[in-house]
Write a protein that holds these residues in place. Structure first.
Motif, PDB file in Angstrom:
ATOM      1  N   SER A  81       0.824  -1.211   0.000  1.00 28.31           N
ATOM      2  CA  SER A  81       0.000   0.000   0.000  1.00 28.31           C
ATOM      3  C   SER A  81       0.856   1.258   0.000  1.00 28.31           C
ATOM      4  CB  SER A  81      -0.934   0.002   1.218  1.00 28.31           C
ATOM      5  OG  SER A  81      -1.745  -1.154   1.234  1.00 28.31           O
ATOM      6  N   VAL A  82       1.873   1.267   0.847  1.00 28.57           N
ATOM      7  CA  VAL A  82       2.766   2.436   0.900  1.00 28.57           C
ATOM      8  C   VAL A  82       3.492   2.604  -0.436  1.00 28.57           C
ATOM      9  CG1 VAL A  82       4.832   3.382   1.997  1.00 28.57           C
ATOM     10  CG2 VAL A  82       3.039   2.332   3.395  1.00 28.57           C
ATOM     11  N   LEU A  83       3.935   1.497  -1.009  1.00 28.07           N
ATOM     12  CA  LEU A  83       4.619   1.568  -2.299  1.00 28.07           C
ATOM     13  C   LEU A  83       3.688   2.108  -3.372  1.00 28.07           C
ATOM     14  CD1 LEU A  83       7.264   0.815  -3.806  1.00 28.07           C
ATOM     15  CD2 LEU A  83       6.229  -1.405  -4.282  1.00 28.07           C
ATOM     16  N   PHE A  84       2.438   1.704  -3.332  1.00 32.03           N
ATOM     17  CA  PHE A  84       1.465   2.136  -4.342  1.00 32.03           C
ATOM     18  C   PHE A  84       1.210   3.642  -4.265  1.00 32.03           C
ATOM     19  CE2 PHE A  84      -3.014   2.824  -5.604  1.00 32.03           C
ATOM     20  CZ  PHE A  84      -2.957   2.356  -6.906  1.00 32.03           C
ATOM     21  N   VAL A  85       1.055   4.173  -3.047  1.00 34.62           N
ATOM     22  CA  VAL A  85       0.724   5.587  -2.879  1.00 34.62           C
ATOM     23  C   VAL A  85       1.968   6.466  -2.895  1.00 34.62           C
ATOM     24  CG1 VAL A  85      -0.316   7.276  -1.334  1.00 34.62           C
ATOM     25  CG2 VAL A  85      -1.368   5.033  -1.611  1.00 34.62           C
ATOM     26  N   ALA A  86       2.991   6.082  -2.122  1.00 41.86           N
ATOM     27  CA  ALA A  86       4.167   6.938  -1.978  1.00 41.86           C
ATOM     28  C   ALA A  86       4.929   7.077  -3.294  1.00 41.86           C
ATOM     29  CB  ALA A  86       5.087   6.382  -0.893  1.00 41.86           C
ATOM     30  N   SER A  87       4.996   6.001  -4.076  1.00 43.01           N
ATOM     31  CA  SER A  87       5.733   6.094  -5.336  1.00 43.01           C
ATOM     32  C   SER A  87       5.064   7.070  -6.293  1.00 43.01           C
ATOM     33  CB  SER A  87       5.839   4.710  -5.977  1.00 43.01           C
ATOM     34  OG  SER A  87       4.552   4.163  -6.241  1.00 43.01           O
ATOM     35  N   MET A  88       3.733   7.183  -6.235  1.00 39.89           N
ATOM     36  CA  MET A  88       3.027   8.138  -7.096  1.00 39.89           C
ATOM     37  C   MET A  88       3.373   9.566  -6.711  1.00 39.89           C
ATOM     38  SD  MET A  88      -1.065   8.377  -7.811  1.00 39.89           S
ATOM     39  CE  MET A  88      -1.062   6.630  -8.203  1.00 39.89           C
ATOM     40  N   VAL A  89       3.379   9.853  -5.419  1.00 39.78           N
ATOM     41  CA  VAL A  89       3.725  11.196  -4.955  1.00 39.78           C
ATOM     42  C   VAL A  89       5.177  11.519  -5.281  1.00 39.78           C
ATOM     43  CG1 VAL A  89       3.884  12.691  -2.938  1.00 39.78           C
ATOM     44  CG2 VAL A  89       1.986  11.071  -3.138  1.00 39.78           C
ATOM     45  N   ALA A  90       6.075  10.567  -5.006  1.00 35.40           N
ATOM     46  CA  ALA A  90       7.496  10.792  -5.274  1.00 35.40           C
ATOM     47  C   ALA A  90       7.768  10.963  -6.766  1.00 35.40           C
ATOM     48  CB  ALA A  90       8.318   9.626  -4.723  1.00 35.40           C
ATOM     49  N   PHE A  91       7.001  10.278  -7.589  1.00 36.33           N
ATOM     50  CA  PHE A  91       7.220  10.350  -9.036  1.00 36.33           C
ATOM     51  C   PHE A  91       6.869  11.731  -9.584  1.00 36.33           C
ATOM     52  CE2 PHE A  91       5.386   9.834 -13.331  1.00 36.33           C
ATOM     53  CZ  PHE A  91       6.518   9.408 -14.003  1.00 36.33           C
ATOM     54  N   TYR A  92       5.717  12.254  -9.217  1.00 36.21           N
ATOM     55  CA  TYR A  92       5.256  13.508  -9.812  1.00 36.21           C
ATOM     56  C   TYR A  92       5.879  14.744  -9.173  1.00 36.21           C
ATOM     57  CZ  TYR A  92       1.869  11.214 -12.780  1.00 36.21           C
ATOM     58  OH  TYR A  92       1.288  10.446 -13.760  1.00 36.21           O
ATOM     59  N   TYR A  93       6.290  14.655  -7.913  1.00 33.69           N
ATOM     60  CA  TYR A  93       6.859  15.816  -7.254  1.00 33.69           C
ATOM     61  C   TYR A  93       8.384  15.734  -7.175  1.00 33.69           C
ATOM     62  CZ  TYR A  93       2.161  17.274  -6.024  1.00 33.69           C
ATOM     63  OH  TYR A  93       0.851  17.685  -6.095  1.00 33.69           O
ATOM     64  N   SER A  94       8.984  15.105  -8.164  1.00 33.62           N
ATOM     65  CA  SER A  94      10.441  15.047  -8.278  1.00 33.62           C
ATOM     66  C   SER A  94      10.806  15.104  -9.749  1.00 33.62           C
ATOM     67  CB  SER A  94      10.987  13.762  -7.628  1.00 33.62           C
ATOM     68  OG  SER A  94      10.625  12.619  -8.394  1.00 33.62           O
ATOM     69  N   SER A  95      12.084  14.970 -10.027  1.00 34.35           N
ATOM     70  CA  SER A  95      12.555  15.012 -11.413  1.00 34.35           C
ATOM     71  C   SER A  95      12.249  13.727 -12.181  1.00 34.35           C
ATOM     72  CB  SER A  95      14.068  15.258 -11.433  1.00 34.35           C
ATOM     73  OG  SER A  95      14.755  14.213 -10.743  1.00 34.35           O
ATOM     74  N   LEU A  96      11.701  12.711 -11.508  1.00 34.38           N
ATOM     75  CA  LEU A  96      11.419  11.452 -12.177  1.00 34.38           C
ATOM     76  C   LEU A  96      10.366  11.608 -13.273  1.00 34.38           C
ATOM     77  CD1 LEU A  96      11.377   9.002  -9.126  1.00 34.38           C
ATOM     78  CD2 LEU A  96      13.199   9.346 -10.797  1.00 34.38           C
ATOM     79  N   PHE A  97       9.393  12.470 -13.044  1.00 33.63           N
ATOM     80  CA  PHE A  97       8.354  12.687 -14.057  1.00 33.63           C
ATOM     81  C   PHE A  97       8.966  13.244 -15.341  1.00 33.63           C
ATOM     82  CE2 PHE A  97       4.924  15.688 -15.626  1.00 33.63           C
ATOM     83  CZ  PHE A  97       4.309  14.726 -16.395  1.00 33.63           C
ATOM     84  N   GLY A  98       9.798  14.264 -15.200  1.00 33.34           N
ATOM     85  CA  GLY A  98      10.465  14.818 -16.374  1.00 33.34           C
ATOM     86  C   GLY A  98      11.374  13.820 -17.042  1.00 33.34           C
ATOM     87  N   LEU A  99      12.032  12.966 -16.243  1.00 30.41           N
ATOM     88  CA  LEU A  99      12.919  11.954 -16.814  1.00 30.41           C
ATOM     89  C   LEU A  99      12.135  10.935 -17.638  1.00 30.41           C
ATOM     90  CD1 LEU A  99      15.961  11.201 -16.711  1.00 30.41           C
ATOM     91  CD2 LEU A  99      15.393   9.603 -14.882  1.00 30.41           C
ATOM     92  N   SER A 100      10.934  10.598 -17.197  1.00 26.22           N
ATOM     93  CA  SER A 100      10.122   9.643 -17.952  1.00 26.22           C
ATOM     94  C   SER A 100       9.643  10.225 -19.281  1.00 26.22           C
ATOM     95  CB  SER A 100       8.909   9.207 -17.118  1.00 26.22           C
ATOM     96  OG  SER A 100       7.977  10.274 -16.980  1.00 26.22           O
ATOM     97  N   LEU A 101       9.535  11.545 -19.355  1.00 31.58           N
ATOM     98  CA  LEU A 101       9.145  12.196 -20.601  1.00 31.58           C
ATOM     99  C   LEU A 101      10.329  12.356 -21.552  1.00 31.58           C
ATOM    100  CD1 LEU A 101       6.873  15.046 -19.157  1.00 31.58           C
ATOM    101  CD2 LEU A 101       6.112  12.925 -20.230  1.00 31.58           C
ATOM    102  N   GLU A 102      11.499  12.582 -20.999  1.00 32.33           N
ATOM    103  CA  GLU A 102      12.658  12.910 -21.822  1.00 32.33           C
ATOM    104  C   GLU A 102      13.395  11.682 -22.330  1.00 32.33           C
ATOM    105  OE1 GLU A 102      15.005  15.307 -19.259  1.00 32.33           O
ATOM    106  OE2 GLU A 102      13.491  16.887 -19.042  1.00 32.33           O
TER     107      GLU A 102
END
Length: 690
Positions: A502-523
């Motif tokens: 459960s923590v992995l499901f929710v926390a990874s979503m928050v960490a993904f969008y509020y860090s540079s990981l989101f931009g990295l997935s686009l680039e």
């Protein structure tokens, strides 16, 4: 010195000479083919620096040795982990005998892989910059190149992963570790695909994915064949069984190599006229080598395996030597292809817009209502994976039915739904517009993170696999044995724990969008692949611990599962609301650089994406809630039937014990006027008919 010792030393000398000769042949083919294309000659362009002879000649040589090391590592590890049984009397959980020898060969290949990757950093920088190896300040410049530029970073990642494999092979003693090293070695091929001759095309992502499939196929096929040649004399009576298993594996790899090679050629060669070029000639020679290998493998399966089973192995080993030489020839030609520029074709433009260079494709047209179903961008990685998963499930269900074993149609429908949603999210409109519109990226994300895992879990694929996959009877590990190993392993139990999932499901979503990981997935293509794999697995683990029925994980009681679903999706809704209220545009630099001239502005599109993310999380929640309720009711009925059967067998032991307890309380009551407790009795009519 005994004759046996002399024979052993002679055999070792012959193998060493053969190995050196095989490697020399691959290097010779690479240099010859590269020289014929003119890649070994100086540039001869005024104003452009020349890296020197060391770089021009050394680069194809080192790349050939790197590719051979990778092929040897991957193939021998796969052979040891899936085809070779332990020797009689040995513990199947430990690496001994022939398997230990194969691991030692893999360690040698991985060590060469690490060393060649290190040399490639220097040579690739020299080739790209025109700076000669050993020039003043060359070492510092090469280190900066490896740390700051994508090409150098890929080489470093390849060196790091291959170093993990080399160290693991040196210390591994258990079969479970062997399986983990095999997976890491396959993952280590990804940086090779990123730096191969696929990386320079416009359709970069598709070319890299196809190159990855090609490397996996050729690595398992060629490396396994070399490993079989190394340990064939030690296999004894099990040679026939191991050869048959390897032949089946090689057949699938041959199909993978052929299809991925043809698809990659289709991307790189723009028209038929372009085949009349240096690149086309090398491509034709490599295709010829693959055809020869296919014919040799067909001959092996139809006639030579029976001879091996009967103890006649001379023809088999002659064919193995021939196949190894042809495979090494194909490897050398592959290196030459990497040093040769693909043809441009008639009228092809070499000038790309900024949008085309960022996306690897032209900007898609504006999204309309019909486009949600009609816009498709086939993904060369996830399209085959999705189709393979769907095909395997249907074939397995058909196999069960042929045996007269029923399989619930609802499970099949759930699996088909999950696969179709996965194919749509990774190849349809969400994939086409996911890097252009935040709203479509959120549609893709929520589909692969919530809807797809829920339906896949309800298909109970592990149960189906365990019922259809063949069981090994010689203590070796095939697909069924490795599946059981994975579902009962400590990492699976830890990650599948309800709280962790459960923590992995929710926390990874928050960490993904509020860090540079989101931009990295686009680039980057690698970031996008890792994002997709991570969220599918995280969603699958969460759904499995809530509504799953496959063996392996320990699930909480049903009331706790219901609470878990409500809390987890409550946090998910909170994340969507916070994103809707945010005024900061995520990955603004990326979206602004695309210069999109249609659709909503960035803040409005992000608000729409957050709203869609909230809405798209609701119907998987509804599906999960219904599945949980149905499972809860069925579990309660099974428990009641079990209790009734137990009471019938024991002549109502628990009920009589309860009546005796009530009677003892009644006798101990001494207060005047105390109420008398009613003694419960049971008749056959009182029992549940279930």
């Amino acid at each position: 010195m005994t004759s046996a010792t002399v024979a052993t030393r002679t055999t070792r000398t012959t193998r060493t000479v053969g190995a050196i000769g095989a490697v020399s042949w691959a290097v010779f083919v690479a240099l010859l083919a590269t020289s014929l294309t003119g890649a070994l000659a100086p540039l001869g362009v005024p104003g452009l620096p020349d890296p020197g002879t060391i770089t021009r000649v050394g680069l194809p040589v080192v790349q050939t040795l790197r590719d051979l090391g990778a092929m040897l590592t991957v193939g021998t590890l796969v052979l040891a982990s899936t085809c070779v049984p332990p020797e009689p009397g040995d513990d199947e959980a430990r690496i001994t005998g022939v398997r230990a020898r194969l691991v030692a060969v893999a360690q040698l290949g991985a060590t060469a892989w690490v060393a060649m990757n290190g040399l490639l950093v220097a040579l690739v920088y020299s080739d790209a910059s025109g700076s000669a190896v050993g020039a003043r300040g060359f070492l510092q410049e090469a280190i900066f190149f490896a740390r700051s530029y994508e090409l150098g970073q890929y080489l470093l990642w390849g060196a790091g992963l291959s170093a993990v494999v080399a160290l693991g092979c040196a210390t591994a003693s258990r079969t479970a570790t062997l399986g983990a090293l095999t997976v890491v070695s396959l993952v280590a091929l990804w940086p090779v695909a990123l730096t191969g001759h696929a990386a320079g095309t416009l359709s970069h992502d598709e070319a890299v994915s196809l190159q990855m499939f090609h490397l996996v196929g050729i690595g398992v096929w060629g490396g396994g064949l070399v490993g079989l040649a190394f340990v064939g004399a030690r296999l004894g009576p099990t040679l026939g069984t191991v050869a048959r298993r390897y032949s089946t594996l090689a057949g699938w790899c041959a199909a993978l190599v052929t299809v991925s090679g043809l698809a990659g050629a289709w991307i790189r060669v723009p028209d038929v006229a372009s085949l009349v070029s240096s690149y086309g000639a090398l491509l034709g020679l490599k295709l010829t080598a693959i055809v020869v290998l296919l014919l040799a493998g067909l001959w092996q399966r139809r006639s030579l395996l029976a001879q091996v089973a009967a103890g006649r192995t001379q023809s088999f080993w002659r064919l193995v030597v021939l196949e190894v030489l042809v495979l090494l020839t194909a490897a050398g030609l592959g290196v030459a292809l990497g040093r040769t520029d693909p043809p441009e074709g008639d009228g092809a433009s070499t000038t790309l817009t900024l949008t085309e260079s960022l996306l690897g494709s032209p900007m898609p047209p504006g999204l309309d209502t019909a486009g949600w179903l009609t816009r498709w961008s086939p993904d060369a990685l996830f399209l085959p994976v999705g189709l393979a998963a769907l095909t395997w499930y249907l074939v397995a269900v058909r196999r069960l039915r042929r045996r007269g074993v029923p399989w619930p149609w609802l499970r099949t429908a759930c699996w088909i739904t999950g696969c179709v949603l996965f194919l749509w999210a990774t190849n349809g409109a969400p994939a086409t517009y996911g890097r252009v519109l935040f709203s479509m990226h959120m549609v893709q994300h929520m589909t692969i993170a919530t809807a797809v895992p829920t339906f896949l879990v309800l298909g109970t694929p592990v149960t189906l696999a365990l019922r259809t996959l063949k069981r090994r009877d010689d203590d070796s590990r095939g697909p069924r044995e490795w599946l059981l190993q994975v579902v009962h392993s400590l990492p699976a139990q830890l990650l599948g724990h309800p709280i962790v999932a459960s923590v992995l499901f929710v926390a990874s979503m928050v960490a993904f969008y509020y860090s540079s990981l989101f931009g990295l997935s686009l680039e980057t293509h690698t970031g996008h692949v890792l994002m997709t794999v991570h969220f599918v697995l995280a969603g699958y683990l969460f759904a499995e611990c809530v509504v799953g029925a496959d063996p392996g994980l320990t699930r909480p009681a049903y009331p706790l599962r219901a609470l878990l679903v409500m809390v987890t999706f409550g946090f998910h809704a909170l994340f969507s609301v916070s994103l809707m209220a945010s005024t900061t545009v995520l990955a603004r630099d990326w979206f602004e650089a695309l210069d999109r001239d249609w659709g909503a502005p960035l803040p409005e599109d992000q608000y729409l994406g957050a709203s869609l993310g909230w809405a798209l999380g609701e119907y998987p929640l509804a599906v999960m809630a219904v599945a949980l309720l149905v499972s809860w009711v069925h579990a309660d009925r099974r428990e009641r039937r079990r209790f009734d059967r137990s009471e019938l067998r024991e002549d109502d032991r628990q009920l009589r014990a309860y009546n005796d307890y009530l009677q003892s309380l009644s006798r101990q009551s001494t207060k005047p006027g105390a109420s008398t407790m009613t003694v419960v009795s049971a008749t056959d009519e009182d029992r549940s008919p279930e």
